[in-house]
Design an enzyme around this catalytic site. Structure first.
Site, PDB file in Angstrom:
ATOM      1  N   PRO A  53     105.558 102.069  67.776  1.00 12.55           N
ATOM      2  CA  PRO A  53     106.991 101.878  67.984  1.00 12.55           C
ATOM      3  C   PRO A  53     107.671 101.079  66.878  1.00 12.55           C
ATOM      4  CG  PRO A  53     105.725 100.582  69.563  1.00 12.55           C
ATOM      5  CD  PRO A  53     104.756 101.469  68.849  1.00 12.55           C
ATOM      6  N   ASN A  54     108.860 101.538  66.561  1.00 14.20           N
ATOM      7  CA  ASN A  54     109.781 100.929  65.606  1.00 14.20           C
ATOM      8  C   ASN A  54     109.366 101.081  64.148  1.00 14.20           C
ATOM      9  OD1 ASN A  54     111.644  99.933  67.613  1.00 14.20           O
ATOM     10  ND2 ASN A  54     110.035  98.475  68.131  1.00 14.20           N
ATOM     11  N   ARG A  79     114.458  98.343  58.876  1.00 16.07           N
ATOM     12  CA  ARG A  79     114.181  97.271  59.842  1.00 16.07           C
ATOM     13  C   ARG A  79     113.660  96.027  59.140  1.00 16.07           C
ATOM     14  NH1 ARG A  79     108.874  97.027  63.610  1.00 16.07           N
ATOM     15  NH2 ARG A  79     109.412  95.148  64.754  1.00 16.07           N
ATOM     16  N   HIS A 127      99.691  94.374  71.226  1.00 15.47           N
ATOM     17  CA  HIS A 127      99.631  93.148  72.018  1.00 15.47           C
ATOM     18  C   HIS A 127      99.783  93.400  73.521  1.00 15.47           C
ATOM     19  CE1 HIS A 127     100.353  91.887  67.948  1.00 15.47           C
ATOM     20  NE2 HIS A 127     101.523  92.477  67.973  1.00 15.47           N
ATOM     21  N   ASP A 153      91.651 101.551  75.506  1.00 14.85           N
ATOM     22  CA  ASP A 153      90.724 102.442  76.211  1.00 14.85           C
ATOM     23  C   ASP A 153      90.589 103.785  75.499  1.00 14.85           C
ATOM     24  OD1 ASP A 153      90.220 100.506  78.110  1.00 14.85           O
ATOM     25  OD2 ASP A 153      91.451 101.445  79.672  1.00 14.85           O
ATOM     26  N   GLU A 193      92.491  98.915  62.373  1.00 14.31           N
ATOM     27  CA  GLU A 193      93.796  98.408  62.803  1.00 14.31           C
ATOM     28  C   GLU A 193      94.508  97.802  61.595  1.00 14.31           C
ATOM     29  OE1 GLU A 193      95.360  94.830  65.765  1.00 14.31           O
ATOM     30  OE2 GLU A 193      93.342  95.628  66.044  1.00 14.31           O
ATOM     31  N   ILE A 223     101.404  95.343  58.925  1.00 12.70           N
ATOM     32  CA  ILE A 223     102.115  95.091  57.665  1.00 12.70           C
ATOM     33  C   ILE A 223     102.352  93.596  57.476  1.00 12.70           C
ATOM     34  CG2 ILE A 223     104.278  95.504  56.420  1.00 12.70           C
ATOM     35  CD1 ILE A 223     104.364  98.247  57.972  1.00 12.70           C
ATOM     36  N   SER A 224     102.817  92.936  58.528  1.00 13.80           N
ATOM     37  CA  SER A 224     103.087  91.500  58.449  1.00 13.80           C
ATOM     38  C   SER A 224     101.851  90.722  58.901  1.00 13.80           C
ATOM     39  CB  SER A 224     104.287  91.130  59.323  1.00 13.80           C
ATOM     40  OG  SER A 224     103.958  91.289  60.692  1.00 13.80           O
ATOM     41  N   ARG A 276     103.406  84.690  62.962  1.00 18.21           N
ATOM     42  CA  ARG A 276     104.612  85.037  63.708  1.00 18.21           C
ATOM     43  C   ARG A 276     104.537  84.492  65.134  1.00 18.21           C
ATOM     44  NH1 ARG A 276     106.123  91.088  62.724  1.00 18.21           N
ATOM     45  NH2 ARG A 276     108.056  90.316  63.611  1.00 18.21           N
ATOM     46  N   ARG A 329     102.109  87.655  69.375  1.00 14.19           N
ATOM     47  CA  ARG A 329     101.552  88.604  68.407  1.00 14.19           C
ATOM     48  C   ARG A 329     100.146  88.211  67.944  1.00 14.19           C
ATOM     49  NH1 ARG A 329     105.813  91.993  66.870  1.00 14.19           N
ATOM     50  NH2 ARG A 329     107.854  91.009  67.020  1.00 14.19           N
TER      51      ARG A 329
END
Length: 138
Positions: free
Chosen positions: A10-11, A18, A78, A85, A96, A99-100, A105, A109
């Site tokens: 998402p996003n 963004r 998160h 699963d 996994e 980016i940040s 943060r 997170r």
């Protein structure tokens, strides 16, 4: 030829727009072209969805035939036991990517439901993290 799928959650369709101070100003589609140039001997695929079920369906779709999954599940990292699963249910290994630096943060997170289900985690190296994840599978 190896087949590797990059999945963004998402996003991440808003990369380039963004919060550019956190995520940069390049769209993922632009960066994906760079990856395809770097790895011309690999069949790279890309999928993005803002919907948890669609991400799970894609993991199921390729999870027994592809050589690797590079997964940035975004906020679902998160919260989603279901994606964790799905990773456990398939045989294709995953890495996994974030980016940040999620550990620098907000506290929520700092936990990942996915990390224990993947081969490794790349955090905080910007879009370069995707390249490093692809290299792992080669």
């Amino acid at each position: 030829m190896k087949q590797i799928l990059i999945i963004n959650g998402p996003n991440l369709n808003l990369l380039g727009k963004r919060e550019p101070t956190i995520y940069g100003s390049q769209t993922f589609e632009e960066y994906f072209q760079t990856l395809q140039s770097l790895f011309s001997d690999v069949e790279l695929h890309y999928f993005q969805s803002n919907h948890e079920g669609a991400l799970i369906d894609k993991i199921h779709e390729v999870g027994f035939t592809f050589d690797g999954i590079v997964l940035n599940a975004g906020a679902y990292t998160h919260t989603s036991v279901a994606i964790a699963d799905a990773l456990s249910a398939v045989t294709t290994p995953a890495v996994e990517v974030h980016i940040s630096n999620v550990h620098a943060r907000e506290a929520f997170r700092h936990h990942s439901y996915l990390s224990s289900r993947v081969k490794g985690v790349i955090v905080g190296l910007g879009l370069k993290g995707y390249e490093l994840a692809v290299r792992y599978f080669l």
